[in-house]
Write a protein that holds these residues in place. Structure first.
Motif, mmCIF file in Angstrom:
data_model
loop_
_atom_site.group_PDB
_atom_site.id
_atom_site.type_symbol
_atom_site.label_atom_id
_atom_site.label_comp_id
_atom_site.label_asym_id
_atom_site.label_seq_id
_atom_site.Cartn_x
_atom_site.Cartn_y
_atom_site.Cartn_z
ATOM 1 N N GLY A 50 -8.114 3.450 -6.321
ATOM 2 C CA GLY A 50 -7.035 4.409 -6.067
ATOM 3 C C GLY A 50 -7.537 5.620 -5.304
ATOM 4 O O GLY A 50 -6.878 6.124 -4.389
ATOM 5 N N GLY B 139 -3.182 -8.012 -4.625
ATOM 6 C CA GLY B 139 -3.774 -6.702 -4.856
ATOM 7 C C GLY B 139 -4.701 -6.716 -6.069
ATOM 8 O O GLY B 139 -5.794 -6.155 -6.048
ATOM 9 N N GLY C 263 -8.036 14.202 -2.647
ATOM 10 C CA GLY C 263 -7.639 12.932 -2.033
ATOM 11 C C GLY C 263 -7.561 11.812 -3.057
ATOM 12 O O GLY C 263 -6.644 10.981 -3.032
ATOM 13 N N LYS D 218 6.891 -9.063 -6.601
ATOM 14 C CA LYS D 218 6.002 -8.345 -7.500
ATOM 15 C C LYS D 218 4.777 -9.187 -7.836
ATOM 16 O O LYS D 218 3.644 -8.750 -7.724
ATOM 17 C CB LYS D 218 6.757 -8.001 -8.790
ATOM 18 N N LEU E 54 3.804 0.596 -0.540
ATOM 19 C CA LEU E 54 3.282 1.405 -1.640
ATOM 20 C C LEU E 54 3.937 2.774 -1.705
ATOM 21 O O LEU E 54 4.266 3.262 -2.790
ATOM 22 C CB LEU E 54 1.766 1.562 -1.481
ATOM 23 N N SER E 55 4.143 3.382 -0.555
ATOM 24 C CA SER E 55 4.629 4.765 -0.594
ATOM 25 C C SER E 55 6.137 4.875 -0.428
ATOM 26 O O SER E 55 6.683 5.957 -0.416
ATOM 27 C CB SER E 55 3.935 5.594 0.492
ATOM 28 N N SER E 56 6.792 3.728 -0.320
ATOM 29 C CA SER E 56 8.239 3.772 -0.198
ATOM 30 C C SER E 56 8.850 4.263 -1.510
ATOM 31 O O SER E 56 8.528 3.750 -2.566
ATOM 32 C CB SER E 56 8.751 2.376 0.142
ATOM 33 N N PRO E 57 9.708 5.272 -1.408
ATOM 34 C CA PRO E 57 10.260 5.863 -2.633
ATOM 35 C C PRO E 57 11.052 4.857 -3.467
ATOM 36 O O PRO E 57 10.967 4.833 -4.673
ATOM 37 C CB PRO E 57 11.187 6.962 -2.117
ATOM 38 N N GLN E 58 11.845 4.035 -2.759
ATOM 39 C CA GLN E 58 12.651 3.076 -3.515
ATOM 40 C C GLN E 58 11.757 2.104 -4.269
ATOM 41 O O GLN E 58 10.698 1.741 -3.819
ATOM 42 C CB GLN E 58 13.543 2.239 -2.587
ATOM 43 N N ASN F 119 0.868 0.284 3.121
ATOM 44 C CA ASN F 119 1.300 1.641 2.863
ATOM 45 C C ASN F 119 2.808 1.735 2.717
ATOM 46 O O ASN F 119 3.325 2.418 1.842
ATOM 47 C CB ASN F 119 0.913 2.496 4.071
ATOM 48 N N ASP G 284 -0.830 -0.081 7.487
ATOM 49 C CA ASP G 284 0.449 0.632 7.510
ATOM 50 C C ASP G 284 1.507 -0.096 6.693
ATOM 51 O O ASP G 284 2.306 0.515 5.982
ATOM 52 C CB ASP G 284 0.958 0.761 8.958
ATOM 53 N N VAL H 197 2.236 -9.445 -5.020
ATOM 54 C CA VAL H 197 1.404 -8.267 -4.881
ATOM 55 C C VAL H 197 0.385 -8.227 -6.006
ATOM 56 O O VAL H 197 -0.795 -7.923 -5.805
ATOM 57 C CB VAL H 197 2.259 -6.986 -4.910
ATOM 58 N N PHE I 113 -0.520 5.020 -7.411
ATOM 59 C CA PHE I 113 -0.654 3.797 -8.198
ATOM 60 C C PHE I 113 0.353 3.690 -9.329
ATOM 61 O O PHE I 113 0.497 2.643 -9.944
ATOM 62 C CB PHE I 113 -2.079 3.687 -8.761
ATOM 63 N N LYS J 284 3.320 3.452 -9.074
ATOM 64 C CA LYS J 284 4.308 2.434 -8.689
ATOM 65 C C LYS J 284 3.816 1.029 -8.995
ATOM 66 O O LYS J 284 4.591 0.081 -8.996
ATOM 67 C CB LYS J 284 4.602 2.551 -7.188
ATOM 68 N N TYR K 19 -8.012 4.771 -1.689
ATOM 69 C CA TYR K 19 -6.727 4.725 -0.996
ATOM 70 C C TYR K 19 -6.280 6.126 -0.565
ATOM 71 O O TYR K 19 -5.898 6.357 0.587
ATOM 72 C CB TYR K 19 -5.663 4.077 -1.888
ATOM 73 N N GLY K 20 -6.352 7.038 -1.502
ATOM 74 C CA GLY K 20 -5.919 8.401 -1.197
ATOM 75 C C GLY K 20 -6.777 9.044 -0.130
ATOM 76 O O GLY K 20 -6.274 9.723 0.773
ATOM 77 N N TYR L 231 -4.441 12.105 -5.085
ATOM 78 C CA TYR L 231 -3.282 11.643 -4.323
ATOM 79 C C TYR L 231 -3.142 10.123 -4.403
ATOM 80 O O TYR L 231 -2.075 9.585 -4.688
ATOM 81 C CB TYR L 231 -3.393 12.089 -2.859
ATOM 82 N N GLY L 232 -4.252 9.442 -4.167
ATOM 83 C CA GLY L 232 -4.207 7.979 -4.199
ATOM 84 C C GLY L 232 -3.849 7.447 -5.573
ATOM 85 O O GLY L 232 -3.064 6.506 -5.709
ATOM 86 N N LEU L 233 -4.397 8.089 -6.574
ATOM 87 C CA LEU L 233 -4.154 7.592 -7.933
ATOM 88 C C LEU L 233 -2.712 7.813 -8.368
ATOM 89 O O LEU L 233 -2.161 7.022 -9.137
ATOM 90 C CB LEU L 233 -5.129 8.262 -8.898
#
Lengths: 208, 208, 208, 208
Positions: D168, D134, C168, D127, D115-119, D112, D109, D130, C176, C178, D171-172, C171-173
């Motif tokens: 990180g 963050g 886990g 930027k 963070l997890s958006s591919p683009q 998330n 969410d 964040v 990062f 991005k 987060y995971g 995965y989170g790291l």
DNA sequence: GATGAATGAGCCTTCATTCAT
DNA sequence: GATGAATGAAGGCTCATTCAT
């Protein structure tokens, strides 16, 4: 009255400021992509202010069109001061028009926009402006033809009709540049354009 | 086997249905005011259905333009079957074009739309269509000129160049109808148009 | 029964054909831009056919996710056959995961898509698939840890919990990466990632 | 002067009004189902008004994300004012993060989502936002670690790297809650999460 | 088994214009 | 005179899914 004059001057300055912004955007983004909001932002004025000086978006573009016609007019007017033969003045007129359509593309587009737009716009006020500007160019051409006739180099023709026919033909032929890759196919656009010009000149110089 | 054919026929029918709706709107409301949504509503089809048959709004208009060019083509083609002298065929061609621009105004507008639009649209596929349709009209004109030369009525000219020059000139002169009240001022548009046509014909018939 | 088998085989072939198309598009256009219509066109199958073999778009992507997990699984499984020390196997596992997230970016994105999607998707059937695939990777890690303990290189830990925590965290790291330009600022992502891995390994090797 | 200020205040109020509507919808319908149209309707404002205050849909969500990070930041910041041992501050930090992900699920969410958006979105302006928000959370964690080292309770570590690794990893691990029924199988998510936290803390307190 | 035409709600976004201040 | 916030209709277009054949 000094006050009144200053007011007038300031008003003109504002209109110029707006036009400058509109022109800048027109040249950068093209006709379609230029909006009133952008013009206001670029001119560093409020949107409402734009509407105080111009009735509508179309109104601004009409002014820009006038500008374009003025430039074209001056280019052709310069030919009146040359020692060229009238037939060469006509050739140069055609060349100037074609060049203008390429190098001042944005101005040409805007003229086009008003000319080929299906709706009958041109409110009375705008009408006389176009008359003034566009008509003056035709007058120049009439002048070339008349001087050619006076010099005995040209056959007698109805100078006004001939000038309008000549000018209209040039306009249409310039549009064909977009078809270079399709309808014109192998044919070079410039060659066709020049060929057409020569037909008109040959007509003028027939029997001479 | 009948199935496949019927499918094909139904598909064609659907395309026609969409085109009918688009044409109807175009003729009623003009180019600008015709939207995909309205086309769908008029055709009593879903919006998605429109997009199933046409890639974009532009695509529909391109089809309509083709239709217009086809009509114009047939009108001129009809002249090839007449016993008219070539010069009269050219006169009639010009007249047909002018008439078309007035009576089939909406078709003419849409052709205009594509021709005078600043952006370079016409993706490769559409290009060849225009080539085919528009080019065929030029071919007819070339035919008239060549037959005139063959008959000895016309001077020798570069038929292709002459035809393009002629056609382009007509196009431009037709546009000037919008300026009848301004630049043309007192001048009758039809008179100027005809005058221009006569210049070209006079050129062809010079020394004969 | 030969018939039944052939049927089965053909069915599998069709599913593969669809998956091939979906994968191809996924890799070319990305997750968002891949639509069922495109998959059908690419697979040279009817849209309806796609729906015959897969319940929904999500269903297809779930299969693709499985594929991705399978690849990742095999990469890590390969480490079980090495003579590496368990701690190095864990290091390589982490490295393999990071590499996978970069080099098989599209697969990683799709795994991400399902994992970070707010909605609780995963219908019962899909659930067990993920369990199978994802869980097997965790099992491999458990194996590394247990072998480390068996070899006396690792402190006694709850291997399952530790493996899940490790996995886990990785995965989170990876996510990062991005943030390298923002939150991480000067910090090199790989360095932070490796640093985290070393913390876990140091824990395992404490007092040894 | 009061005028300008009031204008400013009203403008802020409007932005808040929009954000309120967006948040409300986000919380009720989820990220995917929240559209600009709905936001406008909920805020009882015109669609254009939304676009007057926010450049795009993404822009609104970015603001919401900022809000979420701000809440999370404040929760963790509160720990700096406690008399807790640094290790407990870290434990509470982890707990706060997990709680936040559950109780402020929608905010989590949306974080998330970005963070997890591919683009690669995050235009320069976003930027830095964040980064600010963050990054400040990471700074708090660095603070905890440094104070632990200063107090002699923690081993010397690279505080920044450790903080990033810790954050990180959390987060995971939070994401794994979705896998409770599958990959985690029998394992309690909270237990695994806490277990991971303890590993990090044990590392910090090694040899003490 | 396989097809593919048809759907239509809904997406994001633009923009000329107005009017209260 | 000047402002600029507010509008909201309308734009073109996407796409997962269904169902009759």
């Amino acid at each position: 009255m000094g006050l009144k004059e200053r007011r007038e001057r300031e008003k003109e300055a504002r209109k110029k400021q707006i036009l400058d912004a509109a022109r800048k955007l027109l040249f950068k983004k093209g006709l379609q992509a230029t909006s009133i909001n952008q013009i206001a932002r670029t001119a560093e004025l409020g949107i409402g202010t734009i509407y105080f000086y111009y009735q509508s978006k179309e109104d601004i573009f009409a002014s820009l069109q006038e500008e374009g016609l003025e430039i074209l007019f001056r280019n052709i007017e310069a030919l009146t001061k040359t020692e060229l033969y009238p037939e060469d003045q006509l050739r140069q007129t055609a060349a100037a028009y074609l060049t203008f359509s390429i190098e001042q593309k944005d101005y040409f587009d805007i003229i086009n926009y008003f000319l080929s737009s299906p709706q009958v716009m041109f409110e009375p006020d705008l009408k006389s402006q176009v008359d003034l500007k566009g008509g003056r160019i035709v007058s120049l051409i009439i002048g070339f033809i008349e001087s050619g006739m006076a010099m005995g180099r040209f056959t007698a023709v109805d100078a006004r009709k001939f000038a309008l026919a000549f000018w209209g033909a040039l306009y249409g032929l310039i549009q064909f540049r977009k078809l270079e890759k399709t309808v014109l196919d192998g044919e070079d656009h410039k060659a066709v354009f020049d060929y057409a010009v020569e037909q008109f000149i040959a007509r003028l110089m027939a029997d001479k």
